[in-house]
Design an enzyme around this catalytic site. Structure first.
Site, PDB file in Angstrom:
ATOM      1  N   HIS A  98     -15.393  -9.581  -8.528  1.00  0.00           N
ATOM      2  CA  HIS A  98     -15.119 -10.705  -9.558  1.00  0.00           C
ATOM      3  C   HIS A  98     -15.320 -11.863  -9.109  1.00  0.00           C
ATOM      4  CE1 HIS A  98     -13.455  -7.050 -11.340  1.00  0.00           C
ATOM      5  NE2 HIS A  98     -12.524  -7.088 -10.805  1.00  0.00           N
TER       6      HIS A  98
ATOM      7  N   LYS B  75      -2.237 -10.416  -4.654  1.00  0.00           N
ATOM      8  CA  LYS B  75      -1.116  -9.622  -5.299  1.00  0.00           C
ATOM      9  C   LYS B  75       0.237 -10.322  -4.988  1.00  0.00           C
ATOM     10  CE  LYS B  75      -3.930  -6.346  -6.361  1.00  0.00           C
ATOM     11  NZ  LYS B  75      -4.485  -6.239  -7.821  1.00  0.00           N
TER      12      LYS B  75
HETATM   13  C1  BG6 Z   1      -9.400  -4.878 -10.952  1.00  0.00           C
HETATM   14  C2  BG6 Z   1      -8.868  -4.734  -9.655  1.00  0.00           C
HETATM   15  O1  BG6 Z   1     -10.901  -4.913 -10.741  1.00  0.00           O
HETATM   16  O2  BG6 Z   1      -9.044  -6.104 -11.549  1.00  0.00           O
HETATM   17  C3  BG6 Z   1      -7.235  -4.695  -9.688  1.00  0.00           C
HETATM   18  O3  BG6 Z   1      -9.112  -3.603  -8.847  1.00  0.00           O
HETATM   19  C4  BG6 Z   1      -6.748  -6.253 -10.653  1.00  0.00           C
HETATM   20  O4  BG6 Z   1      -6.689  -4.713  -8.287  1.00  0.00           O
HETATM   21  C5  BG6 Z   1      -7.581  -6.049 -11.656  1.00  0.00           C
HETATM   22  O5  BG6 Z   1      -5.531  -5.821 -10.746  1.00  0.00           O
HETATM   23  C6  BG6 Z   1      -7.508  -7.295 -12.410  1.00  0.00           C
HETATM   24  O6  BG6 Z   1      -7.948  -7.356 -13.843  1.00  0.00           O
HETATM   25  P1  BG6 Z   1      -7.499  -8.532 -14.921  1.00  0.00           P
HETATM   26  O7  BG6 Z   1      -8.590  -8.359 -15.900  1.00  0.00           O
HETATM   27  O8  BG6 Z   1      -6.210  -8.130 -15.160  1.00  0.00           O
HETATM   28  O9  BG6 Z   1      -7.563  -9.784 -14.063  1.00  0.00           O
END
Ligand code: BG6
Length: 508
Positions: A262, A360
Site C-alpha cells: 500500500h 497498529k
Molecule cells: C490490509 C492489511 O491490506 O489493509 C491489514 O493486511 C490492514 O493489516 C488493512 O488492516 C487496512 O485496510 P483499510 O482499507 O481498512 O485501510
C-alpha cells in the site's frame, strides 16, 4: 459516419458505466474473512448498481460438505451484513440464480473436474460464455497447487475468444526471492495479462484522485519537486490491534503487510512523472521508472524504526499488548509499527526524504500523504509575529474524512501583523453527492472488464521487495522491536529517527 468516430457519442460513452460481458467468478476460500466481508458484498453491490452482466455466475469452492443453498445462505448473510448499498430482494434473487457451490480440497483432481462441469453447465444454462475469473482468497502456499489444478483441468487456458483470469491477494511473497518464485509459479500457468494482483488501496477513490490532483491542475505540479518540497510523510495508522489475525500476521509484520504494497504504491503515485496517457501501459511504465529510482536512506539504524504494541488504552478501553494476543508467542519479534526513510534519485526529488510509517494500535485511524513545503526564504515580519507559523503543507486525506487540506500562514485578525497556520479544506462528503464505491467494487469490476491499470504488475511487486529487503534483513538481526504503549503514536525510536533528520512526525 460510423458510431465510433462520432465525437459526441465518444464523449458520452466515456461517462457511461462499463458493464463486463457474460462471465463467472469462482472464489477459492469462500469462508474466509476477506470473502465474507469484502468480496461477496462487493459483487452484490455491483449487481445492485447494475454493473454486472445478466449472464453472471458466482461459484464457491471449499472443503465444507455443502450444497448450493448452503453457500447461497453464506453469501446472503454476508451481503446483508456488509454490503455498502441497500438490500433489494429482486437484485438478490437474480444474483442467487447464478450461485453454485463445488465441494473439494485443493489437492483433489476430482474436485476440479466437478468445478469444470459446473462451469460448463453454467455456460450453457446461464450463458456465462466460457469466461471465468478465479479469485484465490487463500494462503499463498496454496497458490501453486490451485494454479496447477486449473491448468490440468484446462480452465486456465480457454479457447480463443474466451478469457480466464486469476486474481491473487497479497502477500505476494515474503521477500524478493519468494516473490520471484511465486510470480514464476503463477506465470507458468497464467500469462501476465491474465494475472490481477490486488492492492486494495489502488481501488480507493482518494488514491485515484492523486493523479487527478497532480495532472488535471496547473496549481500544484509546478511546486511538486525539490525546489519547494522539503519532505513527504506517508502515514497509514490504524487503531485496531491484531486479535485473531496471529496466524497470518506473526512473522509477517507491518513492513511486509503494509509498506511493501500500500505505502510504496502511494509513494509511486505521488512521486511519478506525468504519464504520456492513462493507458495501463503508460501508467505502469511511469510507476516502474520511479520505483527503480527509489533507495533506502542509510545508515538504516538511523533512518528506520520499528515497534511492537504493549498494553495501553484505546479510547476508554483497556487493551492488551501483542504478546498477550491469541496466536502470538511471548517471544514474537513481529513488528506492529514500521517507519522507513526513502530517497528518490531523480532530478525532481533529489534531496527530499520520503518518510513512510504504519502501525497498529496507534492514536487513531488515518491514512494520509503530506507534502511538507520548505519555509519561505525570507520572512519580513518581526520574529515574535511568526512564532506560530509552521511549514506549508498539502495533505491528501486518503481516509477517513476523505479530502485534501492545504495548510498555510494567515494574518491573525487585529492590529499586529501576526501570522499563524490555518487550513483550507476540500472534503468529498460536502463536494460530491455520490458516495464513493468500495475499493473491491472497483477492482472486481475492472478485473472482469480486463482493465489492468489499478493492479500492480509483477515488475512493481518485485521492485517493492527490492526496496524493502535490506531493511527486513537488518531488522531480523536486531532481536525485539521497541515496545510502545497502545493508543500512542509509536515507539520513541520513531520520534528520535525524525529528530536525527531534523524533522517531526505529523500528528494527524
Ligand atoms: C490490509 C492489511 O491490506 O489493509 C491489514 O493486511 C490492514 O493489516 C488493512 O488492516 C487496512 O485496510 P483499510 O482499507 O481498512 O485501510
Amino acid at each position: 459516419m460510423t458510431a465510433w468516430s462520432n465525437p459526441l457519442r465518444d464523449k458520452r460513452d466515456k461517462r457511461m458505466p462499463r458493464i463486463p460481458g457474460p462471465c463467472g467468478v469462482v472464489i477459492f476460500g469462500v469462508t474466509g474473512d476477506l470473502a465474507t466481508k469484502k468480496l461477496m458484498p462487493a459483487i452484490y453491490d455491483l449487481a445492485n448498481r447494475g454493473l454486472l452482466p445478466a449472464n453472471f455466475a458466482l461459484v464457491g469452492f471449499a472443503r465444507r460438505d455443502w450444497v448450493d443453498e448452503d453457500f447461497g445462505k453464506l453469501v446472503c448473510d454476508s451481503v446483508r451484513k456488509h454490503a455498502r448499498t441497500p438490500y433489494r430482494q429482486e437484485v438478490w434473487d437474480r444474483l442467487a440464480e447464478g450461485i453454485r457451490f463445488v465441494q473439494g480440497t485443493f489437492d483433489d483432481p476430482k474436485a476440479f473436474e466437478r468445478l469444470t462441469e459446473t462451469l460448463q453447465k453454467l455456460d450453457s444454462e446461464r450463458g456465462t460464455g466460457g469466461n471465468h475469473a478465479f479469485y484465490l482468497s487463500i494462503p499463498p502456499k496454496a497458490f501453486q497447487q490451485v494454479c496447477e489444478q486449473l491448468q490440468k483441468s484446462g480452465l486456465a487456458r480457454p479457447q480463443d475468444g474466451r478469457w480466464s483470469r486469476v486474481v491473487i491477494e497479497k502477500p505476494f511473497g515474503h521477500d524478493l526471492a519468494s516473490a520471484r518464485e511465486l510470480n514464476g509459479v503463477v506465470n507458468s500457468v497464467f500469462p501476465e495479462e491474465s494475472v490481477f494482483r490486488i492492492d486494495h488501496y489502488l481501488g480507493k477513490e482518494t488514491v485515484q484522485n492523486i493523479l487527478a490532483l497532480r495532472f488535471a491542475n496547473e496549481l500544484y505540479e509546478p511546486i511538486w519537486n525539490n525546489n519547494y518540497v522539503d519532505s513527504v510523510q506517508i502515514t497509514m495508522a490504524e487503531d485496531i490491534g491484531l486479535g485473531g489475525r496471529g496466524g497470518y500476521y506473526d512473522g509477517v509484520g507491518a513492513a511486509r503487510d503494509v509498506i511493501q504494497n500500500h505505502l510504496i504504491q502511494l509513494l509511486a503515485l505521488t512521486a511519478m512523472e506525468e504519464p504520456v496517457s492513462f493507458s495501463p501501459h503508460e501508467l505502469q511504465a511511469e510507476k516502474i521508472k520511479v520505483l527503480s529510482a527509489i533507495r533506502l536512506m542509510q545508515p538504516l539504524d538511523d533512518t528506520t524504526a520499528r515497534g511492537q504494541y504493549a498494553a495501553g488504552w484505546q479510547g476508554s478501553e483497556k487493551v492488551t499488548g501483542l504478546l498477550d494476543e491469541e496466536g502470538f508467542s511471548k517471544e514474537s519479534t513481529t513488528e506492529t509499527y514500521a517507519a522507513i526513510t526513502l530517497e528518490i534519485d531523480t532530478r525532481r526529488w533529489a534531496g527530499v526524504p520520503f518518510f513512510l510509517r504504519t502501525g497498529k494500535r496507534l492514536g487513531r485511524r488515518v491514512t494520509e500523504i503530506a507534502l511538507i513545503f520548505k519555509r519561505a526564504p525570507h520572512l519580513p515580519f518581526d520574529k515574535t509575529m511568526t512564532e506560530e507559523l509552521g511549514q506549508n503543507a498539502l495533505v491528501i486525506r486518503v481516509q477517513p474524512d476523505e479530502g485534501i487540506t492545504t495548510r498555510f500562514g494567515s494574518k491573525v485578525p487585529g492590529s499586529a501583523m501576526e501570522v499563524r497556520d490555518v487550513n483550507m479544506d476540500f472534503s468529498y462528503g460536502s463536494a460530491f453527492a455520490e458516495d464513493s464505491p468500495e475499493a473491491y467494487e472497483r477492482l472486481i469490476l475492472d478485473m472482469l472488464l480486463g482493465e489492468p491499470s489499478l493492479f500492480p504488475t509483477n515488475a512493481e511487486v518485485e521492485l517493492s521487495w527490492e526496496i524493502l529487503d535490506p531493511v527486513l534483513g537488518d531488522w531480523a538481526s536486531h532481536g525485539k522491536p521497541d515496545a510502545y504503549e497502545s493508543g500512542t503514536w509509536g515507539p520513541a525510536s520513531a520520534d528520535e529517527m525524525m529528530h536525527r533528520m531534523g524533522r517531526e512526525w505529523r500528528r494527524p
